[in-house]
Design an enzyme around this catalytic site. Structure first.
Site, PDB file in Angstrom:
ATOM      1  N   ARG A   1       0.836  -1.212   0.000  1.00 31.75           N
ATOM      2  CA  ARG A   1       0.000   0.000   0.000  1.00 31.75           C
ATOM      3  C   ARG A   1       0.867   1.256   0.000  1.00 31.75           C
ATOM      4  O   ARG A   1       2.068   1.200   0.239  1.00 31.75           O
ATOM      5  CB  ARG A   1      -0.902   0.007   1.256  1.00 31.75           C
ATOM      6  CG  ARG A   1      -2.008  -1.014   1.218  1.00 31.75           C
ATOM      7  CD  ARG A   1      -2.741  -1.110   2.542  1.00 31.75           C
ATOM      8  NE  ARG A   1      -1.906  -1.678   3.594  1.00 31.75           N
ATOM      9  CZ  ARG A   1      -2.279  -1.851   4.851  1.00 31.75           C
ATOM     10  NH1 ARG A   1      -3.491  -1.491   5.227  1.00 31.75           N
ATOM     11  NH2 ARG A   1      -1.473  -2.389   5.740  1.00 31.75           N
TER      12      ARG A   1
ATOM     13  N   LYS B   1       2.583   1.557   7.259  1.00 31.71           N
ATOM     14  CA  LYS B   1       3.025   0.689   8.352  1.00 31.71           C
ATOM     15  C   LYS B   1       3.941   1.430   9.318  1.00 31.71           C
ATOM     16  O   LYS B   1       4.504   2.482   8.995  1.00 31.71           O
ATOM     17  CB  LYS B   1       3.799  -0.503   7.780  1.00 31.71           C
ATOM     18  CG  LYS B   1       2.914  -1.503   7.064  1.00 31.71           C
ATOM     19  CD  LYS B   1       1.751  -1.959   7.892  1.00 31.71           C
ATOM     20  CE  LYS B   1       1.881  -3.351   8.410  1.00 31.71           C
ATOM     21  NZ  LYS B   1       0.624  -3.817   9.032  1.00 31.71           N
TER      22      LYS B   1
ATOM     23  N   TYR C   1       0.108   3.815  10.941  1.00 32.17           N
ATOM     24  CA  TYR C   1      -0.148   2.763  11.924  1.00 32.17           C
ATOM     25  C   TYR C   1       1.148   2.552  12.700  1.00 32.17           C
ATOM     26  O   TYR C   1       2.224   2.418  12.092  1.00 32.17           O
ATOM     27  CB  TYR C   1      -0.483   1.429  11.236  1.00 32.17           C
ATOM     28  CG  TYR C   1      -1.854   1.346  10.609  1.00 32.17           C
ATOM     29  CD1 TYR C   1      -3.018   1.485  11.360  1.00 32.17           C
ATOM     30  CD2 TYR C   1      -2.003   1.070   9.254  1.00 32.17           C
ATOM     31  CE1 TYR C   1      -4.279   1.375  10.782  1.00 32.17           C
ATOM     32  CE2 TYR C   1      -3.259   0.959   8.665  1.00 32.17           C
ATOM     33  CZ  TYR C   1      -4.392   1.114   9.437  1.00 32.17           C
ATOM     34  OH  TYR C   1      -5.635   1.015   8.869  1.00 32.17           O
TER      35      TYR C   1
ATOM     36  N   HIS D   1       1.007   0.679  16.233  1.00 34.36           N
ATOM     37  CA  HIS D   1       0.822  -0.487  17.117  1.00 34.36           C
ATOM     38  C   HIS D   1       1.965  -0.556  18.130  1.00 34.36           C
ATOM     39  O   HIS D   1       2.650  -1.575  18.270  1.00 34.36           O
ATOM     40  CB  HIS D   1       0.730  -1.791  16.294  1.00 34.36           C
ATOM     41  CG  HIS D   1      -0.460  -1.820  15.386  1.00 34.36           C
ATOM     42  ND1 HIS D   1      -1.744  -2.009  15.852  1.00 34.36           N
ATOM     43  CD2 HIS D   1      -0.582  -1.634  14.052  1.00 34.36           C
ATOM     44  CE1 HIS D   1      -2.597  -1.953  14.845  1.00 34.36           C
ATOM     45  NE2 HIS D   1      -1.915  -1.711  13.740  1.00 34.36           N
TER      46      HIS D   1
ATOM     47  N   GLU E   1      -4.257   3.669  14.495  1.00 38.05           N
ATOM     48  CA  GLU E   1      -5.096   2.677  15.189  1.00 38.05           C
ATOM     49  C   GLU E   1      -5.708   3.196  16.480  1.00 38.05           C
ATOM     50  O   GLU E   1      -6.610   2.561  17.019  1.00 38.05           O
ATOM     51  CB  GLU E   1      -4.293   1.384  15.461  1.00 38.05           C
ATOM     52  CG  GLU E   1      -3.204   1.484  16.513  1.00 38.05           C
ATOM     53  CD  GLU E   1      -1.877   2.035  15.971  1.00 38.05           C
ATOM     54  OE1 GLU E   1      -1.828   2.450  14.804  1.00 38.05           O
ATOM     55  OE2 GLU E   1      -0.899   2.046  16.746  1.00 38.05           O
TER      56      GLU E   1
ATOM     57  N   ASP F   1      -4.964 -11.951  13.821  1.00 35.70           N
ATOM     58  CA  ASP F   1      -4.048 -10.907  14.312  1.00 35.70           C
ATOM     59  C   ASP F   1      -4.238 -10.646  15.801  1.00 35.70           C
ATOM     60  O   ASP F   1      -3.410  -9.992  16.422  1.00 35.70           O
ATOM     61  CB  ASP F   1      -4.209  -9.608  13.497  1.00 35.70           C
ATOM     62  CG  ASP F   1      -5.610  -9.045  13.548  1.00 35.70           C
ATOM     63  OD1 ASP F   1      -6.564  -9.805  13.831  1.00 35.70           O
ATOM     64  OD2 ASP F   1      -5.766  -7.838  13.323  1.00 35.70           O
TER      65      ASP F   1
END
Ligand code: NAD
Length: 371
Positions: free
Chosen positions: A15, A75, A94, A96, A118, A270
Site C-alpha cells: 500500500r 506501516k 499505523y 501499534h 489505530e 491478528d
C-alpha cells in the site's frame, strides 16, 4: 506544510499512504507534497500521475524524510527508517506501539510527534482508521473461502451459491462486527445460506432487520456453535474483544465433527485467532490442513488487494491529514478529539497511557503539550 510520503519497505506491504487524488486535495490546501519514486507503483499509481496531481518526486526515502514537516505512511517505521525521522517531525501512520518496545523507544529517542492511525477514536468509540481494513478483510474472507472450497485446493468442491436444483453452501460467521457484517453481505449476495452469531443481541436485531432471508442470526454460545459447525462448509472467525486475545470458540475437538474439506478462515488471527488450531500464515502460503479441514489464517489479508486497500485507507486518513497540515498538530488535536486520541508520543514523551503501561515508561497526559 511540507508533506513527505515514503515508499513502504516492510516486507509484503504494497500500500501507499497518499493517492494522486489525495495529493490533489492537499495541494488545493496549499501544501507541498514530496513522494518517493515508485511509492505508489504496487497499488497501481505511477509517478506521472502524482506529478500531474501536483506532487514532486524524490529519488530516496532519505530525501523525503529530510525535507518533510509531516511524514504520512502506512506501516510502522521499521529499523532502517528510525534514524531518518527528525525531532519535531509529525509521523502519521499505523504504529501499534504496544506490540513493540523497540519501536516505542526509537520513536521516543527521535523526539518526533507520533499520531497512530489505530488509536484515532470517535466519540462512539469506533476506530475510523481501522474500519476500512476490516471491511476489506470481511469481504475478502468470502472470496477466499469460495476459492479454497474448490476441490483442487482441498475444499469440499461446493459452489457458494449452488445452482438451480442444488443446495448452496452453508456459511457460519462468528462475530457480527465490521468483518462479520461485510462477510455476511458478500455471502448473502452470492446466494449462500448464512448463519451469523454474536453475543450482542442488539447487533443481531439490527442485522436481522437489514439482511435478506438467507442470513440467519443466532446467539453465540458453545451449544449453537457446536450445532452449526457440523453442517457448515465455510466458517469465518471475526470476533474481537478490544485489548484482549480472541477467545477460542472453535476448539480442536470440533474439527472431527466437521465435514472433510470444510474451510476455516480466521480473520481474527491478528488477535490470536478464535479458532484454536489457527496459526498465522502469509499470502505466499495462506493455508494448511489439519484432520482434512483447510485453515486460512493470513494476518494481513488486505495486503493481497493493495489497490482497494490503499484507496479505502486513504479515504479515511485524508481528512485527518488535511486537518493536521492546515492547522498544525496542536491546533488540529485541540479542535478534533478523534485526532487527540491518536497522539501516542510527543517530543520524546509517551502521552498514551496503555503504551506507557506496556513498557513501564513515564506517562504524561497529552493536555500538558497542548498549551
Ligand atoms: N486478518 C486480517 O487481515 C484482518 C484485517 C482486519 C481486521 N482483522 C481482525 O478481525 C477481527 C474483527 O474485527 P472487527 O473490525 O470486525 O471488530 P468489531 O469490533 O467490529 O467486531 C467484533 C465482534 O465480535 C463480537 N464478539 C465478541 N465476543 C464474541 C463471542 N464470544 N462470540 C461471537 N462474537 C463475539 C463483538 O460483539 C463484535 O460484534 C479483529 O481481530 C481485527 O483485528 C484482521
Amino acid at each position: 506544510m511540507i508533506i513527505g510520503v515514503p515508499k513502504e519497505i516492510k516486507p509484503y506491504e504494497s500500500r501507499v499512504a497518499v493517492t494522486p487524488a489525495g495529493v490533489k486535495e492537499l495541494s488545493k490546501n496549499s501544501h507541498t507534497i514530496y513522494i518517493e519514486t515508485h511509492a505508489g507503483r504496487e497499488s497501481g499509481f505511477e509517478d506521472p500521475e502524482y506529478i500531474e496531481a501536483g506532487a514532486k518526486i524524490l529519488s530516496s526515502a532519505k530525501e523525503v524524510y529530510e525535507i518533510a514537516d509531516m511524514i504520512i505512511k502506512v506501516k510502522e517505521p521499521i529499523e532502517p527508517e528510525h534514524e531518518l525521522i527528525k525531532k519535531g517531525q509529525i509521523v502519521f501512520t499505523y504504529f501499534h506501539f504496544a506490540s513493540s518496545e523497540q519501536l516505542t523507544k526509537a520513536m521516543i529517542d527521535s523526539k518526533a510527534t507520533c499520531i497512530a492511525y489505530e488509536t484515532v477514536e470517535k466519540a462512539d468509540r469506533t476506530l475510523p482508521l481501522l474500519i476500512p481494513m476490516s471491511e476489506v478483510a470481511g469481504r475478502m474472507a468470502v472470496q477466499e473461502g469460495a476459492k479454497y472450497l474448490e476441490k483442487q485446493y482441498g475444499g469440499r468442491g461446493i459452489l457458494l451459491g449452488g445452482v438451480p436444483g442444488v443446495q448452496p453452501a452453508k456459511i457460519l460467521i462468528i462475530g457480527a462486527g465490521v468483518v462479520g457484517t461485510q462477510a455476511a453481505k458478500m455471502a448473502a449476495g452470492l446466494g449462500a445460506n448464512v448463519n451469523i452469531v454474536d453475543i450482542n443481541l442488539q447487533r443481531l436485531r439490527y442485522l436481522a432487520d437489514i439482511f435478506p432471508g438467507n442470513v440467519n442470526t443466532l446467539m453465540s454460545t458453545e451449544y449453537n456453535i457446536r450445532e452449526l459447525i457440523r453442517n457448515a462448509d465455510l466458517i469465518i472467525g471475526a470476533v474481537l474483544i478490544p485489548g484482549a486475545k480472541a477467545p477460542n470458540l472453535v476448539t480442536r475437538d470440533m474439527l472431527k465433527e466437521m465435514k472433510p474439506g470444510t474451510v476455516l478462515i480466521d480473520v481474527a488471527v491478528d488477535q490470536g485467532g478464535c479458532i484454536e488450531t489457527c496459526r498465522p500464515t502469509t499470502h505466499e502460503q495462506p493455508t494448511y490442513e489439519i484432520d482434512g479441514i483447510i485453515h486460512y489464517c493470513v494476518a494481513n489479508m488486505p495486503g493481497a488487494v493493495p489497490y482497494t486497500s490503499t484507496v479505502a485507507l486513504t479515504n479515511a486518513t485524508l481528512p485527518y491529514a488535511i486537518q493536521i497540515a492546515n492547522q498544525g498538530w496542536k491546533k488540529a488535536c485541540k479542535m478534533n478529539k478523534d485526532l487527540l486520541k491518536g497522539l501516542n508520543i510527543v517530543d520524546g514523551t509517551v502521552v498514551y497511557e496503555a503504551v506507557a503501561q506496556a513498557f513501564n515508561l513515564e506517562f504524561v497526559p497529552v493536555e500538558k503539550f497542548l498549551k
